[in-house]
Design an enzyme around this catalytic site. Sequence first.
Site, PDB file in Angstrom:
ATOM      1  N   SER A 232      22.230   0.187 -36.303  1.00 16.54           N
ATOM      2  CA  SER A 232      22.924  -0.165 -35.069  1.00 16.54           C
ATOM      3  C   SER A 232      23.112   1.093 -34.229  1.00 16.54           C
ATOM      4  O   SER A 232      22.883   2.203 -34.682  1.00 16.54           O
ATOM      5  CB  SER A 232      24.279  -0.759 -35.391  1.00 16.54           C
ATOM      6  OG  SER A 232      25.120   0.262 -35.891  1.00 16.54           O
ATOM      7  N   LYS A 233      23.572   0.856 -33.011  1.00 10.32           N
ATOM      8  CA  LYS A 233      23.821   1.963 -32.085  1.00 10.32           C
ATOM      9  C   LYS A 233      24.795   2.977 -32.684  1.00 10.32           C
ATOM     10  O   LYS A 233      24.760   4.154 -32.363  1.00 10.32           O
ATOM     11  CB  LYS A 233      24.408   1.411 -30.781  1.00 10.32           C
ATOM     12  CG  LYS A 233      23.354   0.918 -29.829  1.00 10.32           C
ATOM     13  CD  LYS A 233      23.975   0.547 -28.500  1.00 10.32           C
ATOM     14  CE  LYS A 233      24.792  -0.691 -28.625  1.00 10.32           C
ATOM     15  NZ  LYS A 233      25.250  -1.385 -27.480  1.00 10.32           N
ATOM     16  N   ARG A 234      25.685   2.450 -33.551  1.00 11.66           N
ATOM     17  CA  ARG A 234      26.673   3.303 -34.202  1.00 11.66           C
ATOM     18  C   ARG A 234      26.017   4.501 -34.915  1.00 11.66           C
ATOM     19  O   ARG A 234      26.555   5.602 -34.934  1.00 11.66           O
ATOM     20  CB  ARG A 234      27.403   2.439 -35.225  1.00 11.66           C
ATOM     21  CG  ARG A 234      28.706   2.923 -35.692  1.00 11.66           C
ATOM     22  CD  ARG A 234      29.390   1.811 -36.481  1.00 11.66           C
ATOM     23  NE  ARG A 234      29.864   0.739 -35.610  1.00 11.66           N
ATOM     24  CZ  ARG A 234      30.973   0.804 -34.891  1.00 11.66           C
ATOM     25  NH1 ARG A 234      31.715   1.877 -34.935  1.00 11.66           N
ATOM     26  NH2 ARG A 234      31.362  -0.195 -34.135  1.00 11.66           N
ATOM     27  N   GLU A 235      24.825   4.245 -35.481  1.00  6.69           N
ATOM     28  CA  GLU A 235      24.100   5.311 -36.186  1.00  6.69           C
ATOM     29  C   GLU A 235      23.827   6.508 -35.292  1.00  6.69           C
ATOM     30  O   GLU A 235      23.786   7.649 -35.738  1.00  6.69           O
ATOM     31  CB  GLU A 235      22.707   4.777 -36.563  1.00  6.69           C
ATOM     32  CG  GLU A 235      22.533   4.328 -37.952  1.00  6.69           C
ATOM     33  CD  GLU A 235      21.058   4.043 -38.178  1.00  6.69           C
ATOM     34  OE1 GLU A 235      20.343   4.940 -38.629  1.00  6.69           O
ATOM     35  OE2 GLU A 235      20.620   2.905 -37.885  1.00  6.69           O
ATOM     36  N   ARG A 236      23.589   6.202 -34.005  1.00  4.58           N
ATOM     37  CA  ARG A 236      23.265   7.282 -33.067  1.00  4.58           C
ATOM     38  C   ARG A 236      24.485   8.176 -32.863  1.00  4.58           C
ATOM     39  O   ARG A 236      24.382   9.400 -32.841  1.00  4.58           O
ATOM     40  CB  ARG A 236      22.778   6.696 -31.738  1.00  4.58           C
ATOM     41  CG  ARG A 236      21.468   5.948 -31.916  1.00  4.58           C
ATOM     42  CD  ARG A 236      21.119   5.067 -30.741  1.00  4.58           C
ATOM     43  NE  ARG A 236      20.724   5.716 -29.516  1.00  4.58           N
ATOM     44  CZ  ARG A 236      19.530   6.231 -29.271  1.00  4.58           C
ATOM     45  NH1 ARG A 236      18.612   6.223 -30.211  1.00  4.58           N
ATOM     46  NH2 ARG A 236      19.250   6.769 -28.104  1.00  4.58           N
TER      47      ARG A 236
END
Length: 556
Positions: A263-267
């Site tokens: 997910s974007k959270r990983e970024r």
Amino acid sequence: MAHVVTRFAPSPTGWLHVGGARTALFCYAFAKRGGGSFLLRIEDTDQARSSEDFTRGILVDMAWLGIAWDEGPAFTDSKGVRFGGDPRSVAPFEQSRRLDLYNQYLDRLIAEGKAYAAFEKPEELEAKRKAAIARKEPYRYDRAALEIPADERARRVAAGEPHVVRFLCPDEEVLVVDEVLGEVRVGPGEVDDFVIRKADGFPTYHFSVVIDDELMGVTHVLRGQEHLYNTPKHVALQRALGFRTPKFAHMPLIFNMEGAKMSKRERDQAARKAAKDAGLSSSPTPALDDASFGVWLNDKTKQLPPEQLEPLAEALGLLLPEVTVNDFRRAGYLPEVITNFIALLGWSPPPEAGENIEKFDIGFLVKWFDLGRIGKSNSRFDRKKLLAFNTDAIAAMPDDEFARRWREWCEAHAPAIASQITGDAFTTLASAVRPRCKTFLDAAEQGRFALAESDRVVYDAKSVEKNLTKNEGEGLRVLRELRGAIAGIGRFDAASVSAALESFAESRALGMGKVAQPLRVALTGSTISPPIGETLAVLGKDRTLARIDACLAAHA
Ligand code: GLU
């Protein structure tokens, strides 16, 4: 087999995720293998979160990947290839344009006593939910609205009182037969009276998906396992409406190598780690102020918008982990590599297709795709393997194809390279970097030395010492002599330049390294650059000489 119709039904609330692209690809392959149609439907009933930009982004990404939809929003890509249309007259394909249709079916359910209006406010429902949790009971809507006499309910609806419509879910077992996972049984009373029309008048996902799958003649619903527990709701609705039930196949979930959802959270996590590793206490970019940076750095749940996260990553020299198709395109991956790689997330070719085949194109996938070879367990998204696939594909690409495709990529994503390096210089650079690059972005990094902004060379101290100043300026002496030889070269293409440098080395009884390395440091600041002939040819004679002069002056 009857005409197969599959559909990919993204909600345009964000850019196309690689997991969504995998679903789309499998729907496409399954339909095409059976000679059927692949349909694209835009599920934009969440008014607050959907946007036309995201819808367009999905079309662009699908077209880029070559996952061509037969039916769906009409779209022409930048090369003039057309997608979509409405051969069976089942349009429109955007759910926000189908409200009248949904309301017809909804009114029918209400008239038949299979759905009812409910007036509770979100806070009331939340309190009931919390109370159920406190009692350690699963929360289910308590049908309080049904206690209100039907005529009073009708009167309140007619008077415009805000309300939702709930499905009166029959107290019976629901059986879902999944082509991948087998039978899923849900006991009587386990599915509650879920909402089918929201207070804003829009249907919920559960309702619109059932109506559309019926009206669009969808025969096979292939989607991610995250939807498995929605399916009993859909089957119950299909029964109540007298619809057929399509075949279902739920695809394994895709996790990253750490076992978390991609997910974007990983970024944000990657950027936070890099910022902490670098010991930063203030923001390294004007795109983000120090206070917000501090809050984000210390709160793991905070996410920055792309217009702040991307400059931050750049300042940190970090490549953010890619999550959406658009991230991968910008990072310089090839679409055919992406489709090859995502096809392997949960599917593998049958042995009769050949032994251990891992590299294939979409045509191969269509030929061999089969639901029987879809796995049940979660798949891992191995970025290193994807990068290796991409590197191999670039290495196998003919030079002229690479030059053409890399140029197109640069026009969109590295405009300085596209505008400053043109004609023969670009072709020379392309063939020099192709065997050494992993992605188009990597190729662009390698070509950076030739940009005007690099004319002011930043010298790497170690490279200078080792190749120029050591042994009482041995390298600088070579460079001084070389300058004259280079000034005398007539045709300044890579082959002529290489030949001239070789004969210079030979005449001085020097190894090529003693000539090329000082020159590289003078021209690029370090010892890493494309082959020396190409490096000079791309720069051209005047800039080569100017950079040599600047280097000699700086280290005199
Ligand atoms: N709009 C849903 C989503 O994006 C589609 C789910 C389905 O395929 O039914 O998750």
